[in-house]
Design an enzyme around this catalytic site. Structure first.
Site, PDB file in Angstrom:
ATOM      1  CD  GLU A  86      -2.823   0.896   2.517  1.00 18.66           C
ATOM      2  OE1 GLU A  86      -2.690  -0.044   3.312  1.00 18.66           O
ATOM      3  OE2 GLU A  86      -3.604   1.839   2.688  1.00 18.66           O
ATOM      4  NE  ARG A 321       4.158  -8.202  11.079  1.00 16.76           N
ATOM      5  CZ  ARG A 321       3.754  -7.294  10.202  1.00 16.76           C
ATOM      6  NH1 ARG A 321       2.787  -7.572   9.349  1.00 16.76           N
ATOM      7  NH2 ARG A 321       4.293  -6.112  10.167  1.00 16.76           N
ATOM      8  CE  LYS A 331       3.833   0.143   3.681  1.00 18.75           C
ATOM      9  NZ  LYS A 331       2.401  -0.102   3.624  1.00 18.75           N
TER      10      LYS A 331
HETATM   11  P1  ATP Z   1       2.659  -1.905   7.435  1.00 18.39           P
HETATM   12  O1  ATP Z   1       1.949  -2.168   8.711  1.00 18.39           O
HETATM   13  O2  ATP Z   1       4.105  -1.675   7.600  1.00 18.39           O
HETATM   14  O3  ATP Z   1       1.988  -0.894   6.570  1.00 18.39           O
HETATM   15  P2  ATP Z   1       1.511  -3.785   5.747  1.00 18.39           P
HETATM   16  O4  ATP Z   1       1.484  -5.260   5.766  1.00 18.39           O
HETATM   17  O5  ATP Z   1       0.242  -3.121   5.982  1.00 18.39           O
HETATM   18  O6  ATP Z   1       2.625  -3.294   6.724  1.00 18.39           O
HETATM   19  P3  ATP Z   1       1.702  -3.428   2.969  1.00 18.39           P
HETATM   20  O7  ATP Z   1       2.208  -2.290   2.204  1.00 18.39           O
HETATM   21  O8  ATP Z   1       0.263  -3.739   2.877  1.00 18.39           O
HETATM   22  O9  ATP Z   1       2.146  -3.213   4.440  1.00 18.39           O
HETATM   23  O10 ATP Z   1       2.561  -4.720   2.682  1.00 18.39           O
HETATM   24  C1  ATP Z   1       3.002  -5.152   1.440  1.00 18.39           C
HETATM   25  C2  ATP Z   1       3.431  -6.572   1.570  1.00 18.39           C
HETATM   26  O11 ATP Z   1       4.525  -6.669   2.469  1.00 18.39           O
HETATM   27  C3  ATP Z   1       2.317  -7.440   2.110  1.00 18.39           C
HETATM   28  O12 ATP Z   1       2.212  -8.587   1.291  1.00 18.39           O
HETATM   29  C4  ATP Z   1       2.755  -7.775   3.484  1.00 18.39           C
HETATM   30  O13 ATP Z   1       2.333  -9.047   3.839  1.00 18.39           O
HETATM   31  C5  ATP Z   1       4.273  -7.674   3.409  1.00 18.39           C
HETATM   32  N1  ATP Z   1       4.839  -7.302   4.692  1.00 18.39           N
HETATM   33  C6  ATP Z   1       4.624  -6.186   5.392  1.00 18.39           C
HETATM   34  N2  ATP Z   1       5.255  -6.209   6.569  1.00 18.39           N
HETATM   35  C7  ATP Z   1       5.925  -7.385   6.608  1.00 18.39           C
HETATM   36  C8  ATP Z   1       6.768  -8.025   7.571  1.00 18.39           C
HETATM   37  N3  ATP Z   1       7.077  -7.459   8.736  1.00 18.39           N
HETATM   38  N4  ATP Z   1       7.270  -9.234   7.250  1.00 18.39           N
HETATM   39  C9  ATP Z   1       6.985  -9.815   6.079  1.00 18.39           C
HETATM   40  N5  ATP Z   1       6.194  -9.283   5.149  1.00 18.39           N
HETATM   41  C10 ATP Z   1       5.660  -8.084   5.398  1.00 18.39           C
HETATM   42 MG    MG Z   2      -1.273  -2.514   4.891  1.00 18.53          MG
END
Ligand code: ATP
Ligand code: MG
Length: 627
Positions: A86, A321, A331
């Site tokens: 995102e 994760r 993020k």
């Molecule tokens: P954040 O909370 O940092 O925004 P998110 O999962 O909401 O994390 P996204 O931008 O939606 O962030 O994530 C993109 C991809 O990265 C998703 O497929 C998610 O599963 C993966 N991802 C995000 N954080 C991690 C993590 N700590 N370990 C492994 N994969 C991750």
């Molecule tokens: Mg997200």
């Protein structure tokens, strides 16, 4: 290179119900890439390739519905994975794990990985983040150039299709417009011990629902007045199947579609559709989406039945994760640190963002090695921060040029220098004294890289901690009466020090032992227990060095809803003026060095300039945290 796995004491091994490893002679063995440690995702893909699960798929040349792909050629990509961030912040080390998994699997199995911006939430997304994500993926070493697919994609390009899919569900009796309040919907959903209660709007006819949904789209209703819900099962033990909301009214300008829409799809509805339109085969996400998988499958089946999507649908797989000690991987929370000025921007070298890690001196190789080493599992665990640091050390060790640096300088005066070395030929240099040339290999294991040169004279800088007036037990460096070698130079014998009125040590005093210079015959006749690094006062270069430490004092700064701001390490950055060898005058921004005995340093990619050198501590030579 065969990669070593991280020690099992630091990483809990996976325990999962995954397909068993193919037996010898199984066709999947021919598919497995050499030298890659297997994991459950590789096993699934190898199984699918061997079984031809996705062999019949066609690819219409771009993402699209069933009709679009049906007129295409057989999909040239054996598998399709995707990385769907995102664009609401900068990518961090957790995303790097996901990038390495998804792009890595596609690369290893003749597939394609799609970079897709999951931009279905109009309020939080910005172009700045889109650009930074593209940069980060490319920097990590992955690209889509030359792939049969032009990327990146954006989920918002599929809004028209999503709307069409929603109408199709309504027409087939699989979705309804619910006008209960948000609160009523929440209460009527029930909980783990209590089945849900049907909405009074659940039994509306498809025609009524369609009319209402079109009113939603046409802006006839207030934000939040009603939602479109999938009609599944209000008594399902999986609460995600109790008629989840799939479209909501939200008057917001979207960075891609502007004001075209006042209704937006919910993530759980949008995501499976994005995957299916893009012909994704293996949709790999983190464990928290496990409970969403039944809805993912339900939705795609309904849309295949409606003739909108092609079969077979993508399948979702979940992995754990990355949780890294002393690090925050969210993020949103990283944004808070940035916007509250707890750090100096998204690329602050203390942050686990990829731009921060890069500025800290991390390389794509180190991060890829880390991703490989931590592996892919289905059980949550914490990875020790030292695992990441170890990967950086390992990848820099073979390549980083060596240099001497004195981080906490104190002057060492060799009182018999003139007597031993003689007067300089040029009498104007009398005060400085005669200088003697020294040299050292740029890299101890790569003589082909050449040598570096510097001068020793009667005054050199040494690190304050290399002198102890009254040595503690086991201290072998400078103390009165002890001999040490100045690395690449001579053996010296400490004679004492000078102090100011307050007792602060001003200079360390020593005498030079003649005929002991490194590399000259008989130089090792005098045995010493200690070797210290130094920089000549005559040619040492003053530089700014930024000594970084963990950003948090708590190993799990945000676990269990803790306020991570409270455990910020007040000493996470210390700026010093150091002296370094003259060879570093030509250091380029981003160039990495090993400062001997200290650690790996990088010329800061933002602030380093020819006349104003700035080096960041990337990682120490040894894992000394907490010791
Ligand atoms: P954040 O909370 O940092 O925004 P998110 O999962 O909401 O994390 P996204 O931008 O939606 O962030 O994530 C993109 C991809 O990265 C998703 O497929 C998610 O599963 C993966 N991802 C995000 N954080 C991690 C993590 N700590 N370990 C492994 N994969 C991750
Ligand atoms: Mg997200």
């Amino acid at each position: 290179m065969v990669l070593q796995r991280a020690s099992t004491s630091k990483i809990k091994r996976m325990s999962s119900s995954t397909p068993s490893k193919p037996k010898p002679g199984h066709p999947a063995n021919a598919i497995a890439p050499a030298n890659k440690p297997s994991n459950f995702l590789r096993q699934i893909i190898e199984h699918d390739l061997a079984a031809g699960s996705y062999a019949q798929r066609k690819w219409g040349g771009s993402p699209g519905d069933a009709a679009h792909h049906a007129q295409g050629a057989p999909d040239p990509a054996k598998i399709r994975t995707r990385f769907p961030p995102e664009p609401n912040g900068y990518l961090h080390i957790g995303h790097a794990k996901s990038i390495c998994i998804n792009f890595g699997l596609a690369r290893d199995y003749g597939g394609v990985c799609h970079l897709r911006f999951d931009d279905t939430n109009p309020e939080k997304e910005e172009q700045e983040y889109v650009n930074s994500i593209i940069d980060a993926v490319k920097w990590l070493g992955f690209d889509w150039n030359g792939s049969p697919t032009a990327a990146p994609y954006q989920a918002s390009d599929y809004f028209d299709f999503m709307y069409r899919a929603a109408e199709a569900l309504i027409e087939a009796g699989h979705a309804y417009v619910d006008e209960q309040t948000v609160e009523q919907i929440r209460i009527n959903r029930g909980d783990f011990g209590k089945p849900g209660v049907d909405s009074p709007f659940r039994s509306r006819t498809p025609a009524e629902n369609l009319a209402r949904f079109r009113e939603m789209r046409d802006g006839k209703h207030e934000d939040g007045a009603m939602v479109l819900r999938a009609k599944i099962d209000m008594a399902s033990p999986n609460i995600n199947l109790r008629d989840p909301a799939i479209y909501r009214i939200r008057r917001a300008t979207h960075h891609n579609t502007g004001d075209k829409w006042c209704i937006y799809p919910m993530y759980t509805f949008a995501h499976p559709i994005e995957d299916a339109l893009e012909n994704i085969t293996h949709s790999i996400c983190t464990l928290e989406f496990e409970d969403q998988r039944p809805f993912y499958d339900w939705l795609l089946q309904r849309l295949i039945e409606a003739g909108l999507l092609s079969a077979p649908p993508p399948h979702q797989y979940e992995f754990a994760r990355l949780n890294l000690s002393y690090v925050i991987t969210s993020k949103r929370k990283l944004a808070q640190l940035v916007y509250d000025h707890k750090v100096k921007g998204w690329d602050d070298p203390r942050l686990p963002t990829l731009v921060g890690l890069r500025r800290r001196g991390y390389t794509p190789e180190a991060i890829q090695l880390f991703a490989e080493r931590i592996g892919v599992t289905k059980s949550d665990s914490w990875i020790d921060y030292s695992t990441l640091e170890g990967c950086l050390r390992e990848t820099l060790d073979g390549s980083a040029a060596r240099a001497m640096a004195v981080l906490d300088p104190i002057k060492l005066v060799l009182s018999n220098w003139d007597a031993v070395m003689g007067k300089p030929e040029d009498s104007s240099q009398a005060a400085v004294g005669k200088l003697d040339d020294c040299s050292a290999p740029l890299h101890p294991h790569h003589p082909e890289l050449g040598k570096r040169s510097f001068k020793i004279g009667k005054e050199v800088w040494i690190d304050r901690s290399d002198f102890e007036e009254t040595p503690h037990k086991g201290f072998f460096r400078l103390f009165p009466g002890n001999k040490v070698r100045l690395k690449y130079g001579h053996v010296i014998e400490c004679t004492g020090c000078t102090k100011d009125a307050s007792g602060k040590i001003l200079e360390v005093l020593a005498t030079l032992i003649p005929d002991t210079k490194s590399g000259t015959p008989g130089s090792d006749a005098v045995k010493v227990k200690g070797v210290i690094t130094w920089v000549g006062v005559s040619d040492g270069l003053p530089v700014e060095v930024r000594l970084y430490d963990r950003l948090f004092l708590d190993a799990q700064p945000d676990a269990g809803g803790k306020d991570f701001i409270e455990s910020l390490n007040p000493n996470s950055l210390k700026v010093v003026t150091a002296f370094v060898e003259p060879s570093l005058a030509s250091a380029k921004a981003d160039q990495k060095f090993q400062f001997e005995r200290h650690g790996y340093f990088v010329a800061d990619r933002v602030d380093h300039a020819a006349g104003k050198p700035v080096f960041n501590l990337a990682v120490g030579l040894k894992d000394s945290w907490g010791k």
